[in-house]
Write a protein that holds these residues in place. Structure first.
Motif, PDB file in Angstrom:
ATOM      1  N   GLU A 269      -8.700 -49.146 -19.552  1.00  0.00           N
ATOM      2  CA  GLU A 269      -7.599 -48.677 -18.772  1.00  0.00           C
ATOM      3  C   GLU A 269      -7.913 -47.165 -18.275  1.00  0.00           C
ATOM      4  O   GLU A 269      -6.873 -46.593 -17.826  1.00  0.00           O
ATOM      5  CB  GLU A 269      -6.375 -48.945 -19.452  1.00  0.00           C
ATOM      6  CG  GLU A 269      -5.759 -50.374 -19.664  1.00  0.00           C
ATOM      7  CD  GLU A 269      -5.804 -51.321 -18.755  1.00  0.00           C
ATOM      8  OE1 GLU A 269      -5.615 -50.745 -17.615  1.00  0.00           O
ATOM      9  OE2 GLU A 269      -5.936 -52.455 -18.754  1.00  0.00           O
ATOM     10  N   ASN A 270      -8.850 -46.599 -18.954  1.00  0.00           N
ATOM     11  CA  ASN A 270      -9.275 -45.258 -19.038  1.00  0.00           C
ATOM     12  C   ASN A 270     -10.456 -44.711 -18.260  1.00  0.00           C
ATOM     13  O   ASN A 270     -11.144 -43.665 -18.862  1.00  0.00           O
ATOM     14  CB  ASN A 270      -8.867 -44.609 -20.293  1.00  0.00           C
ATOM     15  CG  ASN A 270      -7.467 -44.701 -20.877  1.00  0.00           C
ATOM     16  OD1 ASN A 270      -6.733 -44.028 -20.483  1.00  0.00           O
ATOM     17  ND2 ASN A 270      -7.368 -45.836 -21.613  1.00  0.00           N
ATOM     18  N   GLY A 271     -10.833 -45.480 -17.392  1.00  0.00           N
ATOM     19  CA  GLY A 271     -12.234 -45.080 -16.600  1.00  0.00           C
ATOM     20  C   GLY A 271     -13.517 -45.376 -17.219  1.00  0.00           C
ATOM     21  O   GLY A 271     -14.408 -44.800 -16.982  1.00  0.00           O
ATOM     22  N   LEU A 272     -13.492 -46.181 -18.303  1.00  0.00           N
ATOM     23  CA  LEU A 272     -14.874 -46.454 -18.871  1.00  0.00           C
ATOM     24  C   LEU A 272     -15.382 -48.070 -18.423  1.00  0.00           C
ATOM     25  O   LEU A 272     -14.440 -48.656 -17.517  1.00  0.00           O
ATOM     26  CB  LEU A 272     -14.649 -46.679 -20.345  1.00  0.00           C
ATOM     27  CG  LEU A 272     -14.100 -45.352 -21.111  1.00  0.00           C
ATOM     28  CD1 LEU A 272     -13.773 -45.659 -22.580  1.00  0.00           C
ATOM     29  CD2 LEU A 272     -14.874 -44.154 -21.031  1.00  0.00           C
ATOM     30  N   LEU A 273     -16.615 -48.218 -18.593  1.00  0.00           N
ATOM     31  CA  LEU A 273     -17.260 -49.371 -18.205  1.00  0.00           C
ATOM     32  C   LEU A 273     -16.964 -50.473 -19.313  1.00  0.00           C
ATOM     33  O   LEU A 273     -17.206 -50.127 -20.496  1.00  0.00           O
ATOM     34  CB  LEU A 273     -18.777 -49.388 -17.850  1.00  0.00           C
ATOM     35  CG  LEU A 273     -18.834 -47.965 -16.741  1.00  0.00           C
ATOM     36  CD1 LEU A 273     -20.375 -48.236 -16.486  1.00  0.00           C
ATOM     37  CD2 LEU A 273     -18.024 -48.568 -15.505  1.00  0.00           C
TER      38      LEU A 273
END
Ligand code: G3P
Length: 497
Positions: free
Chosen positions: A282-286
């Protein structure tokens, strides 16, 4: 005669071959840089034949200098720069175009189209990835759309696609084997990481015929043998494949849920093993596959930073501020701080956690007193700030607070940077004795497949710490510096026309 594992580490700027013994120690290393092509701003290409040529040369070198016979190689492991896309003719084995490198931004507008079609959620859900020019899918589409006759040939089943692992295995096996592994497939934007299969709908959206695609295998199994005319007269099993960041995670023996590593290479990539279930970011990681072994798949959260060591190379090659990368430490230490200068190396846009394809490199805070030393220090510090950006995202997504971060890669040898990293994270940073964890990981995967090593516990016992960096910065200073970084990042964002 003693047996060894040969690891091929085909990276973004060089091809390397490293021979490991049963202790997991390095017996021999060879490395060769190859040409980077920049045909237009934002475009980056490699010649697949040059990649193959340099790979063969380093294998010969690594073995030749220590007089190691091919029959002494128990297995070969392959690890590679990920996402970089090669399409070749199945009959002739000739690439139809240069490889489009992971850093290449030419498919940004294809990505914008995918977003406009409302596909972001579906893609994230199936592939674990964000819609960005980074991944292979849009690069394949570009090649089929732009190379004359390519689409027609692809539809007739005459073309093959591969990331660099597939390309090298195709060549090493004399065109007999077209495979990849879960880790590389998970970077293509067309692979469903939960179902473990190529996704028909996404293939359809991008117009990619299934006949082009490699068979997806585990990261540790025998895929095929080298043909003797390429490998100095011996058939040697190729038995391990992993994308370089996953291989480094494996080499750092991060086999337990919650263990993480950060590799400072051309870019900087932090991966945390999240166990057998994929964790949606939910925080821009893959969300990506860490490795597939013994019928099981482990997933990882990944923070991909596009430019890290490449920024230091830029200081060396474009600005001529240093003669070699390690000198950056000497100059950075000549000043106590950057005096408010921040350098955001968004040369290829910004990856995690910002995902801005149109960001550009930016330097802020310059005054009349800014010196070369300040600039060098600001560049080194940018690696640490970017790492904090992804570590924060990782802790938020996983709910795990990291006690120590394992590091490796070229810039991890820079003690100034590693101390600053620990300071700016407020987290311990530990560096292993063997810094070549990427190659080691691929060797471990290959060695496990052929019984050269027996199990993961045996590998865990080999990990030895070289140095520990303990945070030593006042909280207030840390947060003040980091706040300045966040402001600088805002200035780097969105330079689209
Ligand atoms: O995703 C790109 C990555 O695999 C490149 O790694 O080590 O060549 O910077 P490296």
């Amino acid at each position: 005669m003693e047996k060894y594992i040969l690891s091929i580490d085909q990276g973004t700027t060089s091809s390397r071959a490293i021979v490991f013994n049963n202790d997991g120690a390095i017996v021999s290393v060879a490395q060769k840089e190859f040409t980077q092509h920049f045909p237009k701003p934002g475009w980056v290409e490699h010649d697949p034949d040059e990649i193959w040529g340099t790979t063969l040369a380093v294998i010969a070198d690594a073995m030749g200098t220590k007089d190691i016979k091919p029959t002494q190689i128990a297995a070969i492991g392959i690890t590679n720069q990920r996402e970089t896309t090669v399409v070749w003719d199945a009959e002739t084995g000739k690439p139809i175009h240069n490889a489009i490198v992971w850093q290449d931004r030419r498919t940004a507008s294809i990505c914008d189209d995918l977003k406009e079609q409302g596909l972001e959620e579906e893609i994230k859900d199936k592939t674990g990835l964000v819609v960005d020019a980074y991944f292979s899918g849009t690069k394949i589409k570009w090649l089929l759309d732009n190379v004359e006759g390519a689409r027609e040939k692809a539809e007739q089943g005459k073309l093959r696609f591969g990331t660099i692992d597939s390309w090298l295995i195709w060549k090493l096996t004399g065109g007999n084997t077209h495979v990849t592994d879960y880790t590389n497939a998970s970077r293509t934007l067309i692979y469903n990481i939960k179902e473990l299969e190529w996704d028909d709908h996404l293939l359809d959206v991008l117009g990619i015929p299934k006949s082009m695609l490699p068979e997806v295998k585990q990261s540790s199994e025998v895929y095929g043998n080298t043909v003797d005319y390429h490998f100095f007269g011996a058939e040697v099993p190729i038995a391990g494949i992993a994308g370089d960041q996953q291989a480094a995670t494996f080499g750092q023996v991060c086999y337990e849920k919650g263990m993480a590593k950060n590799t400072y290479g051309t870019g900087c990539f932090m991966l945390m093993n999240t166990g057998e279930e994929p964790v949606k970011s939910e925080n821009g990681l893959l969300t990506t596959i860490a490795y597939g072994i013994d019928g099981k798949v482990n997933y990882a959260l990944e923070g991909s930073i596009f430019i890290a060591g490449a920024a230091i190379q830029w200081l060396r090659d474009e600005l001529n501020l240093i003669d070699n990368a390690p000198d950056s430490e000497y100059f950075a230490k000549k000043v106590d701080s950057t005096d408010g200068v921040y350098m955001v190396p968004a040369f290829a846009g910004l990856g995690a956690p910002y995902w801005d394809m149109y960001a550009r490199g930016t330097i802020v805070g310059l005054t009349r007193g800014t010196s070369k030393e300040h600039l060098i220090r600001a560049t080194l510090e940018s690696l640490a700030y970017q790492t904090r950006d992804v570590l924060e995202a990782m802790e938020a997504d996983s709910g795990i607070e990291l006690k120590t971060l394992r590091v490796d890669g070229g810039a991890a040898m820079n003690d100034f940077l590693m101390q600053f990293q620990a300071d700016i994270l407020g987290t311990e940073v530990e560096r292993p004795e063997i810094n070549e964890t990427t190659a080691l990981g691929a060797a471990y995967l290959a060695g496990l497949a052929v019984g050269y090593w027996n199990n993961l516990d045996e590998l865990v016992a080999k990990w030895k710490r070289d140095a520990l960096f303990v945070p030593n910065m006042a909280n207030e200073t840390r947060e003040k510096l980091y706040k300045g970084w966040k402001r600088a990042v805002e200035r780097a964002k969105d330079w689209s026309e």
